[in-house]
Design a protein around this motif. Structure first.
Motif, PDB file in Angstrom:
ATOM      1  N   MET A 121     -38.718 -23.854  57.011  1.00 41.57           N
ATOM      2  CA  MET A 121     -39.034 -24.650  58.175  1.00 41.57           C
ATOM      3  C   MET A 121     -40.044 -25.745  57.836  1.00 41.57           C
ATOM      4  O   MET A 121     -40.012 -26.811  58.401  1.00 41.57           O
ATOM      5  N   CYS A 122     -40.918 -25.487  56.893  1.00 40.60           N
ATOM      6  CA  CYS A 122     -41.931 -26.460  56.506  1.00 40.60           C
ATOM      7  C   CYS A 122     -41.290 -27.755  55.999  1.00 40.60           C
ATOM      8  O   CYS A 122     -41.756 -28.839  56.312  1.00 40.60           O
ATOM      9  N   GLU A 123     -40.200 -27.629  55.227  1.00 47.19           N
ATOM     10  CA  GLU A 123     -39.518 -28.821  54.732  1.00 47.19           C
ATOM     11  C   GLU A 123     -38.901 -29.609  55.873  1.00 47.19           C
ATOM     12  O   GLU A 123     -38.890 -30.837  55.848  1.00 47.19           O
ATOM     13  N   SER A 124     -38.373 -28.911  56.875  1.00 43.64           N
ATOM     14  CA  SER A 124     -37.802 -29.600  58.031  1.00 43.64           C
ATOM     15  C   SER A 124     -38.863 -30.378  58.785  1.00 43.64           C
ATOM     16  O   SER A 124     -38.612 -31.486  59.264  1.00 43.64           O
ATOM     17  N   LEU A 125     -40.055 -29.812  58.901  1.00 42.68           N
ATOM     18  CA  LEU A 125     -41.145 -30.526  59.565  1.00 42.68           C
ATOM     19  C   LEU A 125     -41.533 -31.767  58.778  1.00 42.68           C
ATOM     20  O   LEU A 125     -41.782 -32.829  59.355  1.00 42.68           O
ATOM     21  N   ALA A 126     -41.567 -31.645  57.467  1.00 41.96           N
ATOM     22  CA  ALA A 126     -41.885 -32.801  56.617  1.00 41.96           C
ATOM     23  C   ALA A 126     -40.807 -33.874  56.756  1.00 41.96           C
ATOM     24  O   ALA A 126     -41.118 -35.069  56.813  1.00 41.96           O
ATOM     25  N   THR A 127     -39.550 -33.446  56.822  1.00 44.56           N
ATOM     26  CA  THR A 127     -38.453 -34.406  56.988  1.00 44.56           C
ATOM     27  C   THR A 127     -38.563 -35.090  58.342  1.00 44.56           C
ATOM     28  O   THR A 127     -38.383 -36.311  58.444  1.00 44.56           O
ATOM     29  N   ALA A 128     -38.862 -34.325  59.385  1.00 46.15           N
ATOM     30  CA  ALA A 128     -39.030 -34.908  60.721  1.00 46.15           C
ATOM     31  C   ALA A 128     -40.141 -35.956  60.709  1.00 46.15           C
ATOM     32  O   ALA A 128     -39.975 -37.055  61.249  1.00 46.15           O
ATOM     33  N   ARG A 129     -41.254 -35.624  60.080  1.00 45.58           N
ATOM     34  CA  ARG A 129     -42.372 -36.587  60.000  1.00 45.58           C
ATOM     35  C   ARG A 129     -41.965 -37.831  59.204  1.00 45.58           C
ATOM     36  O   ARG A 129     -42.313 -38.947  59.582  1.00 45.58           O
ATOM     37  N   ALA A 130     -41.247 -37.620  58.099  1.00 45.37           N
ATOM     38  CA  ALA A 130     -40.807 -38.758  57.279  1.00 45.37           C
ATOM     39  C   ALA A 130     -39.897 -39.691  58.070  1.00 45.37           C
ATOM     40  O   ALA A 130     -39.848 -40.891  57.805  1.00 45.37           O
ATOM     41  N   LEU A 131     -39.187 -39.132  59.049  1.00 45.14           N
ATOM     42  CA  LEU A 131     -38.300 -39.938  59.879  1.00 45.14           C
ATOM     43  C   LEU A 131     -38.981 -40.469  61.135  1.00 45.14           C
ATOM     44  O   LEU A 131     -38.348 -41.071  61.989  1.00 45.14           O
ATOM     45  N   GLY A 132     -40.292 -40.227  61.249  1.00 43.10           N
ATOM     46  CA  GLY A 132     -41.039 -40.731  62.388  1.00 43.10           C
ATOM     47  C   GLY A 132     -40.837 -39.930  63.662  1.00 43.10           C
ATOM     48  O   GLY A 132     -41.025 -40.456  64.760  1.00 43.10           O
ATOM     49  N   LEU A 133     -40.462 -38.671  63.535  1.00 43.78           N
ATOM     50  CA  LEU A 133     -40.237 -37.807  64.696  1.00 43.78           C
ATOM     51  C   LEU A 133     -41.411 -36.870  64.916  1.00 43.78           C
ATOM     52  O   LEU A 133     -42.074 -36.464  63.962  1.00 43.78           O
ATOM     53  N   ASP A 134     -41.613 -36.483  66.165  1.00 45.87           N
ATOM     54  CA  ASP A 134     -42.538 -35.394  66.457  1.00 45.87           C
ATOM     55  C   ASP A 134     -41.969 -34.137  65.814  1.00 45.87           C
ATOM     56  O   ASP A 134     -40.748 -33.946  65.797  1.00 45.87           O
ATOM     57  N   PRO A 135     -42.797 -33.252  65.301  1.00 41.85           N
ATOM     58  CA  PRO A 135     -42.295 -32.044  64.651  1.00 41.85           C
ATOM     59  C   PRO A 135     -41.399 -31.170  65.533  1.00 41.85           C
ATOM     60  O   PRO A 135     -40.531 -30.478  65.031  1.00 41.85           O
ATOM     61  N   ASP A 136     -41.579 -31.233  66.861  1.00 37.30           N
ATOM     62  CA  ASP A 136     -40.752 -30.403  67.730  1.00 37.30           C
ATOM     63  C   ASP A 136     -39.463 -31.094  68.181  1.00 37.30           C
ATOM     64  O   ASP A 136     -38.630 -30.480  68.835  1.00 37.30           O
ATOM     65  N   ALA A 137     -39.251 -32.345  67.824  1.00 36.24           N
ATOM     66  CA  ALA A 137     -38.066 -33.082  68.264  1.00 36.24           C
ATOM     67  C   ALA A 137     -36.754 -32.391  67.892  1.00 36.24           C
ATOM     68  O   ALA A 137     -35.847 -32.315  68.721  1.00 36.24           O
ATOM     69  N   GLY A 177     -31.858 -42.833  69.207  1.00 38.25           N
ATOM     70  CA  GLY A 177     -32.359 -42.868  67.833  1.00 38.25           C
ATOM     71  C   GLY A 177     -33.027 -41.568  67.427  1.00 38.25           C
ATOM     72  O   GLY A 177     -32.875 -41.097  66.299  1.00 38.25           O
ATOM     73  N   GLN A 178     -33.781 -40.960  68.365  1.00 41.41           N
ATOM     74  CA  GLN A 178     -34.404 -39.673  68.066  1.00 41.41           C
ATOM     75  C   GLN A 178     -33.351 -38.601  67.857  1.00 41.41           C
ATOM     76  O   GLN A 178     -33.466 -37.775  66.949  1.00 41.41           O
ATOM     77  N   LEU A 179     -32.320 -38.623  68.674  1.00 45.41           N
ATOM     78  CA  LEU A 179     -31.238 -37.650  68.550  1.00 45.41           C
ATOM     79  C   LEU A 179     -30.548 -37.773  67.191  1.00 45.41           C
ATOM     80  O   LEU A 179     -30.284 -36.779  66.512  1.00 45.41           O
ATOM     81  N   GLN A 180     -30.311 -39.001  66.787  1.00 45.42           N
ATOM     82  CA  GLN A 180     -29.699 -39.286  65.491  1.00 45.42           C
ATOM     83  C   GLN A 180     -30.553 -38.704  64.354  1.00 45.42           C
ATOM     84  O   GLN A 180     -30.041 -38.047  63.450  1.00 45.42           O
ATOM     85  N   ARG A 181     -31.842 -38.954  64.417  1.00 43.99           N
ATOM     86  CA  ARG A 181     -32.734 -38.488  63.356  1.00 43.99           C
ATOM     87  C   ARG A 181     -32.948 -36.983  63.407  1.00 43.99           C
ATOM     88  O   ARG A 181     -33.021 -36.313  62.359  1.00 43.99           O
ATOM     89  N   ALA A 182     -32.991 -36.398  64.604  1.00 43.41           N
ATOM     90  CA  ALA A 182     -33.125 -34.941  64.727  1.00 43.41           C
ATOM     91  C   ALA A 182     -31.890 -34.248  64.155  1.00 43.41           C
ATOM     92  O   ALA A 182     -31.998 -33.211  63.482  1.00 43.41           O
ATOM     93  N   ALA A 183     -30.718 -34.815  64.381  1.00 39.26           N
ATOM     94  CA  ALA A 183     -29.490 -34.250  63.819  1.00 39.26           C
ATOM     95  C   ALA A 183     -29.537 -34.298  62.290  1.00 39.26           C
ATOM     96  O   ALA A 183     -29.099 -33.359  61.613  1.00 39.26           O
ATOM     97  N   LEU A 184     -30.095 -35.364  61.749  1.00 35.41           N
ATOM     98  CA  LEU A 184     -30.224 -35.480  60.294  1.00 35.41           C
ATOM     99  C   LEU A 184     -31.178 -34.413  59.749  1.00 35.41           C
ATOM    100  O   LEU A 184     -30.901 -33.781  58.722  1.00 35.41           O
ATOM    101  N   VAL A 185     -32.292 -34.175  60.439  1.00 35.59           N
ATOM    102  CA  VAL A 185     -33.240 -33.125  60.022  1.00 35.59           C
ATOM    103  C   VAL A 185     -32.527 -31.779  59.976  1.00 35.59           C
ATOM    104  O   VAL A 185     -32.643 -31.028  59.004  1.00 35.59           O
TER     105      VAL A 185
END
Length: 131
Positions: free
Chosen positions: A1-17, A28-36
């Motif tokens: 899960m830690c890597e997913s949080l780092a990926t979310a941050r790298a994509l400019g998302l809140d960790p809970d997105a 755009g958030q949905l697109q990036r959350a799906a990528l995470v």
């Protein structure tokens, strides 16, 4: 899960997105959350269809950086489908273009001019049911 949080941050998302319901996110958030979520599975192949469409240039660069990192770190093959060839060719190890509904090699050559068969075809006549 830690890597997913780092990926979310790298994509400019809140960790809970990535955990939010789809209706609570912008497009755009949905697109990036799906990528995470997809990258969290460490897929051997990731098909990214228009992964930067509708994103501002800074966010689009972030997405491309994350995809490149996944390819480098985990050996994920990334197949990107896109209309933004200039930006994409600079990061690709190979490219294909489509013309007339067919794939054509285009790794190192400029895009060919559109051919007549690449134009939209007229719609087929409606079926009458008597055929």
């Amino acid at each position: 899960m830690c890597e997913s949080l780092a990926t979310a941050r790298a994509l400019g998302l809140d960790p809970d997105a990535p955990r939010r319901r789809p209706h609570a996110l912008s497009g755009g958030q949905l697109q990036r959350a799906a990528l995470v979520r997809a990258l969290g599975a460490r897929p051997a192949l990731l098909v990214a269809d228009e992964s930067t469409a509708g994103l501002d240039p800074v966010t689009a660069r972030r997405v491309l950086d994350v995809l490149a990192e996944a390819a480098e770190r985990y050996g994920t093959a990334v197949l990107r489908v896109s209309h933004t060839l200039g930006r994409d060719r600079a990061r690709a190890t190979g490219t294909l273009t489509m013309a007339g509904g067919r794939l054509t090699p285009g790794a190192s050559s400029p895009l060919p001019p559109p051919r007549a068969e690449a134009r939209p075809r007229p719609a087929a006549p409606p079926r009458t049911g008597a055929e």
